[in-house]
Design a protein around this motif. Structure first.
Motif, PDB file in Angstrom:
ATOM      1  N   GLY A 185       0.814  -1.215   0.000  1.00 47.83           N
ATOM      2  CA  GLY A 185       0.000   0.000   0.000  1.00 47.83           C
ATOM      3  C   GLY A 185       0.841   1.255   0.000  1.00 47.83           C
ATOM      4  O   GLY A 185       0.302   2.360   0.053  1.00 47.83           O
ATOM      5  N   THR A 186       2.164   1.104  -0.037  1.00 53.03           N
ATOM      6  CA  THR A 186       3.014   2.295  -0.030  1.00 53.03           C
ATOM      7  C   THR A 186       3.917   2.338  -1.262  1.00 53.03           C
ATOM      8  O   THR A 186       4.387   1.301  -1.736  1.00 53.03           O
ATOM      9  CB  THR A 186       3.895   2.377   1.230  1.00 53.03           C
ATOM     10  OG1 THR A 186       4.824   1.304   1.219  1.00 53.03           O
ATOM     11  CG2 THR A 186       3.073   2.323   2.495  1.00 53.03           C
ATOM     12  N   TYR A 187       4.105   3.526  -1.773  1.00 50.66           N
ATOM     13  CA  TYR A 187       4.946   3.702  -2.954  1.00 50.66           C
ATOM     14  C   TYR A 187       5.512   5.119  -3.028  1.00 50.66           C
ATOM     15  O   TYR A 187       6.026   5.537  -4.058  1.00 50.66           O
ATOM     16  CB  TYR A 187       4.138   3.391  -4.229  1.00 50.66           C
ATOM     17  CG  TYR A 187       2.734   3.975  -4.213  1.00 50.66           C
ATOM     18  CD1 TYR A 187       2.524   5.318  -4.494  1.00 50.66           C
ATOM     19  CD2 TYR A 187       1.626   3.197  -3.880  1.00 50.66           C
ATOM     20  CE1 TYR A 187       1.252   5.865  -4.449  1.00 50.66           C
ATOM     21  CE2 TYR A 187       0.349   3.740  -3.823  1.00 50.66           C
ATOM     22  CZ  TYR A 187       0.167   5.066  -4.118  1.00 50.66           C
ATOM     23  OH  TYR A 187      -1.095   5.613  -4.062  1.00 50.66           O
ATOM     24  N   GLN A 339      -0.844   7.408   0.780  1.00 48.01           N
ATOM     25  CA  GLN A 339      -0.874   6.634  -0.444  1.00 48.01           C
ATOM     26  C   GLN A 339      -2.140   5.800  -0.464  1.00 48.01           C
ATOM     27  O   GLN A 339      -2.318   4.915   0.365  1.00 48.01           O
ATOM     28  CB  GLN A 339       0.378   5.765  -0.529  1.00 48.01           C
ATOM     29  CG  GLN A 339       1.652   6.600  -0.569  1.00 48.01           C
ATOM     30  CD  GLN A 339       2.690   6.125   0.443  1.00 48.01           C
ATOM     31  OE1 GLN A 339       3.405   5.167   0.187  1.00 48.01           O
ATOM     32  NE2 GLN A 339       2.776   6.769   1.598  1.00 48.01           N
ATOM     33  N   LEU A 340      -3.051   6.150  -1.365  1.00 44.65           N
ATOM     34  CA  LEU A 340      -4.320   5.434  -1.469  1.00 44.65           C
ATOM     35  C   LEU A 340      -4.110   4.221  -2.366  1.00 44.65           C
ATOM     36  O   LEU A 340      -3.618   4.348  -3.489  1.00 44.65           O
ATOM     37  CB  LEU A 340      -5.391   6.348  -2.058  1.00 44.65           C
ATOM     38  CG  LEU A 340      -5.826   7.502  -1.138  1.00 44.65           C
ATOM     39  CD1 LEU A 340      -6.704   8.475  -1.895  1.00 44.65           C
ATOM     40  CD2 LEU A 340      -6.549   6.972   0.087  1.00 44.65           C
ATOM     41  N   ALA A 341      -4.492   3.051  -1.838  1.00 47.36           N
ATOM     42  CA  ALA A 341      -4.117   1.823  -2.531  1.00 47.36           C
ATOM     43  C   ALA A 341      -5.180   0.750  -2.397  1.00 47.36           C
ATOM     44  O   ALA A 341      -6.102   0.862  -1.584  1.00 47.36           O
ATOM     45  CB  ALA A 341      -2.798   1.304  -1.954  1.00 47.36           C
ATOM     46  N   GLY A 342      -5.015  -0.282  -3.202  1.00 46.60           N
ATOM     47  CA  GLY A 342      -5.905  -1.427  -3.136  1.00 46.60           C
ATOM     48  C   GLY A 342      -7.200  -1.155  -3.859  1.00 46.60           C
ATOM     49  O   GLY A 342      -7.213  -0.593  -4.964  1.00 46.60           O
ATOM     50  N   ASN A 343      -8.309  -1.528  -3.207  1.00 49.16           N
ATOM     51  CA  ASN A 343      -9.618  -1.437  -3.851  1.00 49.16           C
ATOM     52  C   ASN A 343     -10.191  -0.031  -3.709  1.00 49.16           C
ATOM     53  O   ASN A 343     -11.150   0.206  -2.978  1.00 49.16           O
ATOM     54  CB  ASN A 343     -10.543  -2.480  -3.222  1.00 49.16           C
ATOM     55  CG  ASN A 343     -11.750  -2.772  -4.078  1.00 49.16           C
ATOM     56  OD1 ASN A 343     -12.186  -1.909  -4.847  1.00 49.16           O
ATOM     57  ND2 ASN A 343     -12.280  -3.965  -3.968  1.00 49.16           N
ATOM     58  N   GLY A 347      -6.909   5.775  -6.893  1.00 47.50           N
ATOM     59  CA  GLY A 347      -5.705   5.507  -6.114  1.00 47.50           C
ATOM     60  C   GLY A 347      -4.613   6.495  -6.473  1.00 47.50           C
ATOM     61  O   GLY A 347      -4.455   6.861  -7.636  1.00 47.50           O
ATOM     62  N   GLY A 348      -3.857   6.921  -5.464  1.00 47.59           N
ATOM     63  CA  GLY A 348      -2.767   7.829  -5.779  1.00 47.59           C
ATOM     64  C   GLY A 348      -2.163   8.466  -4.554  1.00 47.59           C
ATOM     65  O   GLY A 348      -2.529   8.160  -3.417  1.00 47.59           O
ATOM     66  N   LEU A 349      -1.213   9.339  -4.817  1.00 48.92           N
ATOM     67  CA  LEU A 349      -0.481   9.990  -3.749  1.00 48.92           C
ATOM     68  C   LEU A 349      -1.159  11.301  -3.359  1.00 48.92           C
ATOM     69  O   LEU A 349      -1.415  12.145  -4.216  1.00 48.92           O
ATOM     70  CB  LEU A 349       0.948  10.286  -4.190  1.00 48.92           C
ATOM     71  CG  LEU A 349       1.731  10.907  -3.033  1.00 48.92           C
ATOM     72  CD1 LEU A 349       2.712   9.920  -2.458  1.00 48.92           C
ATOM     73  CD2 LEU A 349       2.407  12.184  -3.439  1.00 48.92           C
TER      74      LEU A 349
ATOM     75  N   ALA B 128      -1.536   1.167  -6.302  1.00 49.66           N
ATOM     76  CA  ALA B 128      -2.708   1.897  -6.785  1.00 49.66           C
ATOM     77  C   ALA B 128      -3.159   1.348  -8.138  1.00 49.66           C
ATOM     78  O   ALA B 128      -4.143   1.800  -8.704  1.00 49.66           O
ATOM     79  CB  ALA B 128      -2.414   3.390  -6.886  1.00 49.66           C
ATOM     80  N   THR B 129      -2.416   0.372  -8.662  1.00 49.40           N
ATOM     81  CA  THR B 129      -2.797  -0.277  -9.920  1.00 49.40           C
ATOM     82  C   THR B 129      -2.730  -1.791  -9.735  1.00 49.40           C
ATOM     83  O   THR B 129      -2.161  -2.505 -10.547  1.00 49.40           O
ATOM     84  CB  THR B 129      -1.880   0.150 -11.091  1.00 49.40           C
ATOM     85  OG1 THR B 129      -0.516  -0.049 -10.705  1.00 49.40           O
ATOM     86  CG2 THR B 129      -2.056   1.607 -11.452  1.00 49.40           C
ATOM     87  N   SER B 130      -3.329  -2.251  -8.641  1.00 49.15           N
ATOM     88  CA  SER B 130      -3.311  -3.684  -8.292  1.00 49.15           C
ATOM     89  C   SER B 130      -4.331  -4.444  -9.145  1.00 49.15           C
ATOM     90  O   SER B 130      -5.291  -3.837  -9.603  1.00 49.15           O
ATOM     91  CB  SER B 130      -3.686  -3.857  -6.826  1.00 49.15           C
ATOM     92  OG  SER B 130      -2.771  -3.195  -6.004  1.00 49.15           O
ATOM     93  N   PRO B 131      -4.192  -5.767  -9.266  1.00 52.73           N
ATOM     94  CA  PRO B 131      -3.024  -6.566  -8.881  1.00 52.73           C
ATOM     95  C   PRO B 131      -1.869  -6.404  -9.861  1.00 52.73           C
ATOM     96  O   PRO B 131      -2.076  -6.099 -11.029  1.00 52.73           O
ATOM     97  CB  PRO B 131      -3.566  -7.997  -8.898  1.00 52.73           C
ATOM     98  CG  PRO B 131      -4.781  -7.981  -9.744  1.00 52.73           C
ATOM     99  CD  PRO B 131      -5.290  -6.583  -9.777  1.00 52.73           C
ATOM    100  N   ALA B 132      -0.666  -6.617  -9.340  1.00 50.73           N
ATOM    101  CA  ALA B 132       0.531  -6.349 -10.130  1.00 50.73           C
ATOM    102  C   ALA B 132       1.382  -7.600 -10.289  1.00 50.73           C
ATOM    103  O   ALA B 132       1.427  -8.442  -9.386  1.00 50.73           O
ATOM    104  CB  ALA B 132       1.348  -5.257  -9.453  1.00 50.73           C
TER     105      ALA B 132
END
Lengths: 526, 159
Positions: A185-187, A339-343, A347-349, B128-132
């Motif tokens: 979930g982090t980038y 960092q917005l992630a997953g479902n 999604g983004g920073l 943010a572009t899962s699944p990878a």
């Protein structure tokens, strides 16, 4: 004319390279006066590949652009700002970006990552310039007064670390950048290293000058080959331009950096394990004390900071502690790179002052789930972070507010799950992950995690549920109190929060096949 | 896919010699060997130990600690699928089961014809572009079962 197509790894993963090639070949074949620049990402990943065109009014964004869409854009006349359904208007005016407070990420996605001239033209090296006119203790004081806390996850005040290293006499000191961004979930670290590498180099140089270190190491995880290559090149460029080496920017003070690659071990994000890895040993963690600030790399005083912490030092030095202090809430000062992630739909920073609530982050920025199904759980802070239910979404993103709910902000990653998630499985995964990644140094983590998987399997299989839930609780308490580091010590967070907030997932009828099949999964690993 | 060399002690010796004077040289040496041969041969252990004046146990203990280092040559193509939480929230578990079925191997294994090695990885930073997934060092985001079928199929067609 300049056209920007990100070279960020996440943009590449959704096809930025072929898009850039298509645009370049069109420019060549039609002999247009235009140039493609591979920038970092703006962090608006649902729009990647995000193509931008420079116009007198500012950059205009188009996205997500495919190879076919790139051809259409030329036909529609996008180089002259003509409309197209993929046009998002001026990039700076996209609300997602406009509402942010980008301090650490001020340049990311804007400049050409490996152009030091571009970096300097966008206020780069001003922080270092000011630092070189200051006494080391004054630089440390500035970082202390800014309230900057370690962005890697622990939230320890960076100024105190720096001061300890400064005040520990030694013939050699080091600055080590922890770029082992292993939390799912982090980038943010990856984006900075790929999109604005000189800000990290500048931050490390400031730290070196402040504490009297002449050597720096960046420890990058092997899952980030693009970041590794960008940093290697950026360091060479900084050396060629006199910003690294025997006399940094002509100051007579020496500082140089080397980048090293990890090898796929989550535990190397723990600072003492990282140091062991850098020293070429089996990277089991070291008991603390001694602190790395006193006895760190090769037993010398060492500043170990996360990428974002170090990349924030330049703006603090440039604009002053007060400027940075003015952002944030309570004891969490400055900005958090969320960092917005997953479902999640968008999604983004999101770089914002501390204090935004989880709900605001997930709904106002993230737009809810990507699947369109109801949100059920959110994990903040990586694999060691708690699972929060909808009822806790009004918790502000602040170290203390999260700690009060037995959660952690960590490195700022927010992973969203919809209502198809099974929290008993997630709890099992937390233990499984700990078992896979444990360094083996302490018993609660090494043995506890494997026993944890087995106990959760029994709970899922409806074997003596009440007894086994009590046993799991006891095991978690032991791991919390008895582990040497955060891996074993925090793995109970996701487990206990899953049980506390989603008890219904632990009392479902046993699935007919899961329990046995699942317990074999761990042993299949290599 | 980069062309991997077969195990060659002389080449290994060159790689070790080039790096052995770095501070903390062990990990850079192991990476150099792994990059060249695709795995770390048992024969390298004593060579590295001698060069760095450490015990073979220390070298072995370090190699075996890291998930990246293979102990035998990989298949011609390496497919890594992310299994961390962000990818889980977007269905990576089903994706892995699908690929395991399609290739006929479990993760960590190589297909009988030596064409694919399937590995799990914990986070490629594409959350943010899962699944990878990563195929031969190239990244892919928002990977559906169709996409992964296409990737595997296009390699198979190329032979």
């Amino acid at each position: 004319m300049k056209i920007f197509v990100p070279g960020d790894a996440a943009a590449l993963a959704v096809g930025a390279d072929p898009v850039a090639q298509a645009i370049e070949s069109r420019i060549t074949s039609e002999r247009m006066d235009a140039q493609v620049i591979r920038n970092g990402s703006r962090g608006l990943f649902w729009l990647e590949p995000l193509v931008e065109v420079e116009t007198p009014e500012g950059r205009i964004a188009y996205g997500p652009v495919s190879v076919d869409a790139a051809a259409e854009l030329f036909d529609a006349g996008f180089l002259h700002g003509k409309p197209h359904f993929l046009c998002r208007g001026l990039t700076e005016d996209i609300p997602y970006l406009k509402k942010q407070e980008r301090l650490t990420f001020a340049r990311c996605g804007i400049i050409e990552p490996l152009s030091i001239a571009d970096y300097i033209a966008h206020d780069g090296y001003r922080g270092l310039e000011r630092a070189l006119d200051m006494e080391p203790a004054a630089i440390v004081e500035e970082v202390s007064a800014s309230g900057l806390r370690g962005r890697g996850g622990a939230g320890f005040p960076s100024g105190i670390k720096w001061r300890t290293v400064l005040n520990t006499p030694a013939d050699q000191k080091y600055v080590v950048c922890n770029a082992d961004e292993g939390d799912s979930g982090t980038y943010a670290d990856r984006m900075i290293m790929e999109g604005d590498p000189f800000v990290l180099i500048e931050g490390m140089t400031i730290a070196g000058i402040a504490v009297g270190a002449t050597r720096g190491y960046i420890y990058v995880r092997s899952e980030y080959p693009h970041a590794f290559r960008t940093l290697r090149r950026a360091i060479q460029i900084a050396q060629q331009n006199g910003y690294l080496g025997a006399s940094v920017a002509g100051s007579g003070k020496a500082f140089d950096i080397e980048v090293r690659l990890g090898a796929g071990a989550y535990i190397c994000g723990e600072e003492t394990s990282l140091l062991e890895s850098l020293e070429g040993k089996r990277p089991q963690i070291r008991p603390k004390p001694p602190l790395p600030a006193i006895r760190g790399l090769f037993a010398k005083p060492t500043v170990v900071n996360n990428v974002i912490s170090l990349a924030t030092a330049p703006i603090i030095l440039e604009k002053g502690a007060k400027f940075y202090q003015d952002f944030g809430m309570g004891k969490s000062r400055g900005t958090l790179t969320i960092q917005l992630a997953g479902n999640v739909k968008y999604g983004g920073l999101v770089e914002k002052a501390f204090g935004l609530t989880l709900r605001e982050a997930i709904y106002d920025y993230g737009g809810g789930t990507a699947s369109g199904r109801p949100l059920r759980a959110v994990q903040v802070g990586g694999p060691l972070g708690a699972y929060f239910p909808e009822a806790l979404l009004d918790t502000p993103l602040d170290y203390e507010a999260f700690a009060a709910q037995r959660g952690l902000v960590g490195h700022g990653g927010i992973v969203v799950f919809d209502d198809t998630v099974d929290l008993a499985r997630q709890a099992r995964f937390a233990m499984e992950f700990c078992a896979i990644e444990s360094c083996g140094k302490c018993t609660p983590c090494r043995i506890g995690s494997t026993r944890g998987v087995e106990v959760i399997d029994r709970i899922i299989a409806n074997e003596d549920r009440t007894k086994n839930l009590r046993l799991l609780d006891d095991l978690c308490e032991l791991m919390l109190d008895g582990s040497l580091c955060a891996l074993g010590g925090l793995t109970p967070y996701p487990v206990l929060s899953a049980i506390q907030h989603f008890p219904e997932d632990f009392t479902k009828p046993a699935p007919p096949f899961h329990a046995k099949g699942e317990s074999q999964e761990t042993s299949l690993w290599r | 896919m980069s062309v991997l060399k077969t195990w060659d002690p002389e080449r290994a010796h060159e790689l070790i010699e080039e790096l052995q004077n770095l501070p903390g040289a062990l990990l850079p040496i192991l990476h150099a060997l792994h990059e060249d041969f695709g795995y770390i041969d048992e024969g390298a252990v004593s060579m590295v130990a001698r060069a760095l004046n450490i015990s073979q146990a220390e070298v072995h203990g370090t190699i075996s600690f890291y998930h990246d280092f293979r102990h035998s040559p990989p298949g011609e193509h390496v497919l890594k699928i992310c299994r961390a939480e962000a990818c889980q929230s977007m269905g990576c578990d089903q994706l892995i089961r699908h690929v395991e079925g399609r290739l006929g191997v479990n993760r960590g294994e190589t297909t009988a014809d030596g064409s694919f090695t399937l590995e799990q990885v914990f986070c490629l930073g594409l959350c943010a572009t899962s699944p990878a997934v990563m195929l031969d060092g190239k990244l892919y985001g928002r990977v559906s079962q169709d996409v992964v079928d296409f990737l595997i199929g296009s390699i198979r067609r190329r032979g």
